[in-house]
Motif scaffolding. Structure first.
Motif, mmCIF file in Angstrom:
data_model
loop_
_atom_site.group_PDB
_atom_site.id
_atom_site.type_symbol
_atom_site.label_atom_id
_atom_site.label_comp_id
_atom_site.label_asym_id
_atom_site.label_seq_id
_atom_site.Cartn_x
_atom_site.Cartn_y
_atom_site.Cartn_z
ATOM 1 N N GLY A 121 0.826 -1.210 0.000
ATOM 2 C CA GLY A 121 0.000 0.000 0.000
ATOM 3 C C GLY A 121 0.857 1.256 0.000
ATOM 4 O O GLY A 121 0.555 2.229 -0.705
ATOM 5 N N SER A 153 -2.827 5.666 1.397
ATOM 6 C CA SER A 153 -2.635 4.490 0.558
ATOM 7 C C SER A 153 -2.159 3.287 1.367
ATOM 8 O O SER A 153 -2.586 2.157 1.118
ATOM 9 N N GLY A 180 -4.879 0.609 1.189
ATOM 10 C CA GLY A 180 -4.324 -0.504 0.426
ATOM 11 C C GLY A 180 -3.976 -1.682 1.308
ATOM 12 O O GLY A 180 -4.243 -2.835 0.967
#
Length: 128
Positions: free
Chosen positions: A51, A78, A82
């Motif tokens: 991520g 992220s 992620g």
């Protein structure tokens, strides 16, 4: 220090923070660093590392690796989103309480070091 060195250092700090987060999580659940088969820490860390990698690409973090707004927020978001999506896809747990704890720890570490770095650079007249 040139931009390339700063980017390498920033990537190492991000990865280190994620590995520390993963190790603390494993230890807090008495899972041990290696776990069954010797891959425990890697199993826990890889979704968040992936991520973060995606965040680095999306934010083009190598251009401004220490900028907490442009880079830190993107890498944090992220890493969290992620990481959780990849954990769920790989059959690992994703409870609400874990998302909250992970989000907090990762924000403090991934954004925090950038804030401190910017503060130090400003005090030294190195803004940029």
């Amino acid at each position: 220090m040139n931009l390339r060195q700063a980017a390498i250092g920033a990537a190492a700090l991000d990865a280190g923070a994620i590995v520390v987060f993963s190790a603390i999580g494993r230890a807090s659940h008495d899972e041990g660093i290696l776990g069954p088969g010797g891959s425990g820490l890697a199993t826990t860390a890889w979704p968040f590392l992936a991520g973060a990698g995606i965040g680095w690409v999306l934010a083009r973090a190598w251009r401004r690796p220490c900028d907490w707004r442009r880079t830190g927020l993107a890498v944090w978001a992220s890493t969290l989103a992620g990481g959780m999506l990849l954990r769920a896809a790989s059959g690992q747990g994703v409870q609400v309480s874990f998302v909250i704890v992970a989000g907090t720890f990762l924000a403090v570490s991934l954004i925090g070091w950038r804030v401190v770095s910017g503060w130090i650079a400003t005090r030294r007249g190195l803004k940029g």
